[in-house]
Design an enzyme around this catalytic site. Sequence first.
Site, short mmCIF file in Angstrom:
data_model
loop_
_atom_site.label_atom_id
_atom_site.label_comp_id
_atom_site.label_asym_id
_atom_site.label_seq_id
_atom_site.Cartn_x
_atom_site.Cartn_y
_atom_site.Cartn_z
N ASP A 76 -3.72 0.81 11.58
CA ASP A 76 -4.58 0.09 10.65
C ASP A 76 -6.06 0.24 10.98
OD1 ASP A 76 -2.50 -0.77 9.10
OD2 ASP A 76 -2.54 -2.85 9.77
N ASP A 85 0.81 -1.21 0.00
CA ASP A 85 0.00 0.00 0.00
C ASP A 85 0.85 1.26 0.00
OD1 ASP A 85 -2.42 -1.40 0.11
OD2 ASP A 85 -2.27 -1.59 2.28
#
Length: 424
Positions: free
Chosen positions: A309, A118
Amino acid sequence: MKKMIIHGGHKLRGEVVIGGAKNSTVALIPAAILSESKVTLDSVPHIKDVYNLMAILEEMNVHSDFDEDTNTLVLDPTEIKFKPLPNGKIKSLRASYYFMGALLGRFGHAIVGMPGGDDIGPRPIDQHIKGFESLGASVSNEHGAIFITAPKEGLHGARIFLDMVSVGATINLILAAVTANGQTSIENAAKEPEIIDLATYLNNMGAKVRGAGTDTIRIEGVPHLYARNPHTIIPDRIEAGTYLAMAAICGDGVNIKNIISEHLDSYLAKLEEIGVNMEVGEDSIFVYPSGELHAVQIKTGPYPGFATDLQQPITPLLLKAQGDGIVIDTIYPKRVRHVPELIRMGADISIENDVIILHHVNHLQGAEVTADEIRAGACLMIAGLMAEGTTTISKVENILRGYDRVVYKLQALGADVKIIDDPE
């Protein structure tokens, strides 16, 4: 490429079972090559990263068999062959860099491409390199690949102090040090549950890793590792946190099972502060329909702090809360790819000096949005479930990289969601 189509506004009810931790799994699979016998992993999540790692292992003659009915993955590294991994699948996920430590520990050398994954801001690997060099390895960057070579006599134990807490560096150095000569200490180590899971896994193979879960990990090198028993992967605390936020926003009574609540202490504290009505059981959490919710300030930090996260999956909940919410991500300040997409859906949200500021909105409107990374995708998925109308999420492969059987689980809760091929 595929798209996720969500028709929002449906109440979710029932139960969902959390899968094995992605962030454990993507370290445990590379670690399997350290074993001189077959390795069996239980509770393996059905995520794209698992299949990508299996493909990388196949290039090294490590055969694997994933039984999707039992969530069991068997890996056979007994006929492993060293192979450079400069590109290809290695670029598809960030955790591919764990092959640096694993190959170094198994063969004494590694050639691994710079990791992909990512785009959430700078994630340098300087602490990994510093640690490898402390163990005696020479490291160079040639044509975008990292070349790591141990001396003829092998790696040696060392005292390593990490300049910053790094989960990736802590794991990579454990993988390299378990077969090094002598004792290694990793100070200022990361404390995440996934690191404890890795240490348990390696110790069951015969490694001598002590102190996982504290800021100092000590490793006494051993010459050989043999997997003897199946290893059950811990539940995914990030998946659990995502469904908790979803249940608080859209739920009409949702039971989330296979949870270790202690791994979510800081997150659960924030949910309680927001006003989420929950009942925490031994290995499950029941989320009742929400009443009035209150905005809070969230500041991410290394475990046991609020996980980076989870800052994106909780964002839609903060939009529903009364008042002004604030999110400060100290781990990845540039992790804001979800913000412009939420604005497309009618969110009143802005960024000022890397601080995300959220204001209450009565409703969101379905729109065409893009999941540029895993957790941004989870945020948009939740936003789509709470929105009026239809939300179409492109680059849905990013969501599938990190969330176990997500469409099946959402449909079982009553969501109107499906994945289609992108005609473009």
